[in-house]
Design an enzyme around this catalytic site. Sequence first.
Site, PDB file in Angstrom:
ATOM      1  N   CYS A  50       0.847  -1.202   0.000  1.00  0.00           N
ATOM      2  CA  CYS A  50       0.000   0.000   0.000  1.00  0.00           C
ATOM      3  C   CYS A  50       0.880   1.248   0.000  1.00  0.00           C
ATOM      4  O   CYS A  50       0.542   2.252  -0.642  1.00  0.00           O
ATOM      5  CB  CYS A  50      -0.957  -0.004   1.187  1.00  0.00           C
ATOM      6  N   HIS A 108      -6.422  -2.836  -1.016  1.00  0.00           N
ATOM      7  CA  HIS A 108      -5.744  -3.796  -0.148  1.00  0.00           C
ATOM      8  C   HIS A 108      -6.585  -5.069  -0.016  1.00  0.00           C
ATOM      9  O   HIS A 108      -7.650  -5.056   0.595  1.00  0.00           O
ATOM     10  CB  HIS A 108      -5.457  -3.215   1.238  1.00  0.00           C
ATOM     11  N   HIS A 131      -0.335 -10.331  -4.364  1.00  0.00           N
ATOM     12  CA  HIS A 131       0.564 -10.001  -5.466  1.00  0.00           C
ATOM     13  C   HIS A 131       0.813 -11.239  -6.299  1.00  0.00           C
ATOM     14  O   HIS A 131       0.919 -12.350  -5.773  1.00  0.00           O
ATOM     15  CB  HIS A 131       1.891  -9.424  -4.959  1.00  0.00           C
TER      16      HIS A 131
HETATM   17  P1  5GP Z   1       6.130 -13.129  -1.227  1.00  0.00           P
HETATM   18  O1  5GP Z   1       7.277 -13.776  -0.531  1.00  0.00           O
HETATM   19  O2  5GP Z   1       5.181 -12.449  -0.238  1.00  0.00           O
HETATM   20  O3  5GP Z   1       5.397 -13.977  -2.205  1.00  0.00           O
HETATM   21  O4  5GP Z   1       6.754 -11.996  -2.155  1.00  0.00           O
HETATM   22  C1  5GP Z   1       7.100 -10.744  -1.702  1.00  0.00           C
HETATM   23  C2  5GP Z   1       8.057 -10.198  -2.723  1.00  0.00           C
HETATM   24  O5  5GP Z   1       8.184  -8.818  -2.489  1.00  0.00           O
HETATM   25  C3  5GP Z   1       9.464 -10.796  -2.629  1.00  0.00           C
HETATM   26  O6  5GP Z   1       9.800 -11.408  -3.868  1.00  0.00           O
HETATM   27  C4  5GP Z   1      10.354  -9.603  -2.298  1.00  0.00           C
HETATM   28  O7  5GP Z   1      11.597  -9.636  -2.954  1.00  0.00           O
HETATM   29  C5  5GP Z   1       9.502  -8.428  -2.750  1.00  0.00           C
HETATM   30  N1  5GP Z   1       9.733  -7.215  -1.996  1.00  0.00           N
HETATM   31  C6  5GP Z   1       9.826  -7.083  -0.640  1.00  0.00           C
HETATM   32  N2  5GP Z   1      10.010  -5.800  -0.299  1.00  0.00           N
HETATM   33  C7  5GP Z   1      10.026  -5.099  -1.475  1.00  0.00           C
HETATM   34  C8  5GP Z   1      10.181  -3.704  -1.776  1.00  0.00           C
HETATM   35  O8  5GP Z   1      10.334  -2.845  -0.898  1.00  0.00           O
HETATM   36  N3  5GP Z   1      10.158  -3.353  -3.080  1.00  0.00           N
HETATM   37  C9  5GP Z   1       9.987  -4.270  -4.084  1.00  0.00           C
HETATM   38  N4  5GP Z   1       9.990  -3.815  -5.339  1.00  0.00           N
HETATM   39  N5  5GP Z   1       9.824  -5.587  -3.834  1.00  0.00           N
HETATM   40  C10 5GP Z   1       9.838  -5.991  -2.549  1.00  0.00           C
HETATM   41 ZN    ZN Z   2      -1.833  -3.300   1.195  1.00  0.00          ZN
END
Ligand code: 5GP
Ligand code: ZN
Length: 113
Positions: free
Chosen positions: A7, A46, A99
């Site tokens: 967000c 969200h 996501h």
């Molecule tokens: P999850 O593990 O929840 O499926 O994926 C979260 C993703 O968000 C991870 O691949 C991580 O690298 C990415 N991520 C975490 N923090 C940030 C950020 O501040 N900026 C960006 N662009 N990606 C992020």
């Molecule tokens: Zn959110």
Amino acid sequence: MNDCLFCKIIAGEIPSTKVYEDDSVLAFRDINPQAPVHILVIPKTHIASIADITPENSGVIAHISEVIAHIAREQGLNEGFRVCTNTGAHGCQSVKHLHFHLLGGRQLSERLG
Ligand code: 5GP
Ligand code: ZN
């Protein structure tokens, strides 16, 4: 107070490398890419995860699918790509804002889990 990282990215409070944006969807590059193309595609509202999709909010999923197809074409992923959405603890979801990972640009592994 909304402490959600994505967000904050939507609000522009945290910078990101945007690759697509419209009224309801944002796509930006993952900060820790796991493939030559690693883009996160998120709804601007969200929603915690795909486990929270209901008849009332499912429309954005159809739209995200169109956006993913559009980005994949734009990024030249004509050899294929992978889309996944980690969900909950067993799914290793670290950011609790829905996501979709769009991964491509090389031959991906056959393993999913
Ligand atoms: P999850 O593990 O929840 O499926 O994926 C979260 C993703 O968000 C991870 O691949 C991580 O690298 C990415 N991520 C975490 N923090 C940030 C950020 O501040 N900026 C960006 N662009 N990606 C992020
Ligand atoms: Zn959110």
